[in-house]
Design an enzyme around this catalytic site. Sequence first.
Site, PDB file in Angstrom:
ATOM      1  N   GLU A  32      65.146  37.648  29.542  1.00  0.00           N
ATOM      2  CA  GLU A  32      66.241  38.235  30.305  1.00  0.00           C
ATOM      3  C   GLU A  32      66.001  39.735  30.450  1.00  0.00           C
ATOM      4  O   GLU A  32      65.587  40.397  29.500  1.00  0.00           O
ATOM      5  CB  GLU A  32      67.539  37.956  29.534  1.00  0.00           C
ATOM      6  CG  GLU A  32      68.747  38.609  30.099  1.00  0.00           C
ATOM      7  CD  GLU A  32      70.027  38.197  29.365  1.00  0.00           C
ATOM      8  OE1 GLU A  32      70.161  37.029  28.937  1.00  0.00           O
ATOM      9  OE2 GLU A  32      70.891  39.070  29.234  1.00  0.00           O
ATOM     10  N   ARG A 122      81.650  34.353  32.421  1.00  0.00           N
ATOM     11  CA  ARG A 122      82.854  35.039  32.884  1.00  0.00           C
ATOM     12  C   ARG A 122      82.484  36.457  33.335  1.00  0.00           C
ATOM     13  O   ARG A 122      82.902  36.924  34.366  1.00  0.00           O
ATOM     14  CB  ARG A 122      83.863  35.106  31.728  1.00  0.00           C
ATOM     15  CG  ARG A 122      85.168  35.706  32.136  1.00  0.00           C
ATOM     16  CD  ARG A 122      85.992  36.054  30.933  1.00  0.00           C
ATOM     17  NE  ARG A 122      85.531  37.283  30.319  1.00  0.00           N
ATOM     18  CZ  ARG A 122      86.098  37.840  29.256  1.00  0.00           C
ATOM     19  NH1 ARG A 122      87.121  37.251  28.677  1.00  0.00           N
ATOM     20  NH2 ARG A 122      85.638  38.971  28.759  1.00  0.00           N
TER      21      ARG A 122
END
Length: 308
Positions: A32, A122
């Site tokens: 990532e 989220r």
Amino acid sequence: MQPIEMPDRRDVQPNQRHHRFLGDGGIKVSFEFPAPGTARSEKRIWQSLKRLEPLKPTSVGITYGAESFEREQTHAIIARILNETELDVAAHLTCVAATRAEVDTIARKYWQLGVRRIVALRGNPRQGESYQAHPAGYANSVALVGGLRALAPFEIAVSAYPEKHPESPTIDHDLDLLKAKIDVGATTAITQYFFDNDVFFRFRDRASAKGIKIPIIPGILPIYNFRQIARFAFYAHVSIPRWLIPQVEGLNNDSETRGIVAAATAAQQILDLMEHGVQHVHFYTFNHADLVYAICHMLGLRGIDSSR
Ligand code: FAD
């Protein structure tokens, strides 16, 4: 010159821990990278991607910011990765500060580009703000996962927090939430980073006791700068075990030694995870590509050009 005599792999003593993992491509990795923000950091991401590409990660992802210019840059990099590399992308997508229609449009665009994996979150609100669902948006991560699954057959990864999310009342609450995300279509969980493997093992046991069967992939954050990482950990409510501190602190002005120590510490952590059945780890690289490359090398992974 005399050739160096190498021991036959079968001669390696069982007490030489970890030997069975190494050299067999025994671990899968994913990477990532932080959302770019500036042209300079975009260049750095690109260099990091190219450095780590030969290790054949299962996927690479770019974090997804709350600001629209960051989002645009993330979309552009994802398109470029798909066009110019062989890498598989796991595109991060959040529902904070966006309408449902905006999120769906991006997801459809990703599908058309060839993205098949999404890390659905989220998301963190803008600095200094607390999370509030957009009135026309997905209410939370559970709703987002359900919405994405309804759009296209994406493989969906979600987050998990072995030491609980800072806003969550209990680990049990977090596990119920994870279960809810699985019930609407999540197929993998990637954890927040942690530095004490026992924390992860306990979390995995509790997840299993709740009937959670999807792979839970440990997130690894190499300690490339103790001062900085201690600050991140404080805000993320991630504990740093006492025994680890003397190993990594006191190198503020010695970046070279810091890198060596960070590689050794992370490799040690991952080897222990592997001994306990872990087959895939997810690196929060923060663009420290050489460091991550060194750790992967110590885990037995080899790039195409391993002669460097
Ligand atoms: P959620 O599943 O939303 O859970 C967070 C908390 O919200 C819960 O503990 C709970 O208290 C509450 N909550 C959520 N849904 C419900 C519900 N239905 N009912 C009751 N309570 C609820 N952030 C970014 O902005 N961009 C990224 O690219 C990014 N990538 C990440 C990648 C990984 C692997 C991880 C672990 C985190 C990442 N984050 C990213 C951080 C994440 O967005 C934040 O931690 C955010 O605050 C929570 O989102 P979530 O989807 O992780 O957690």
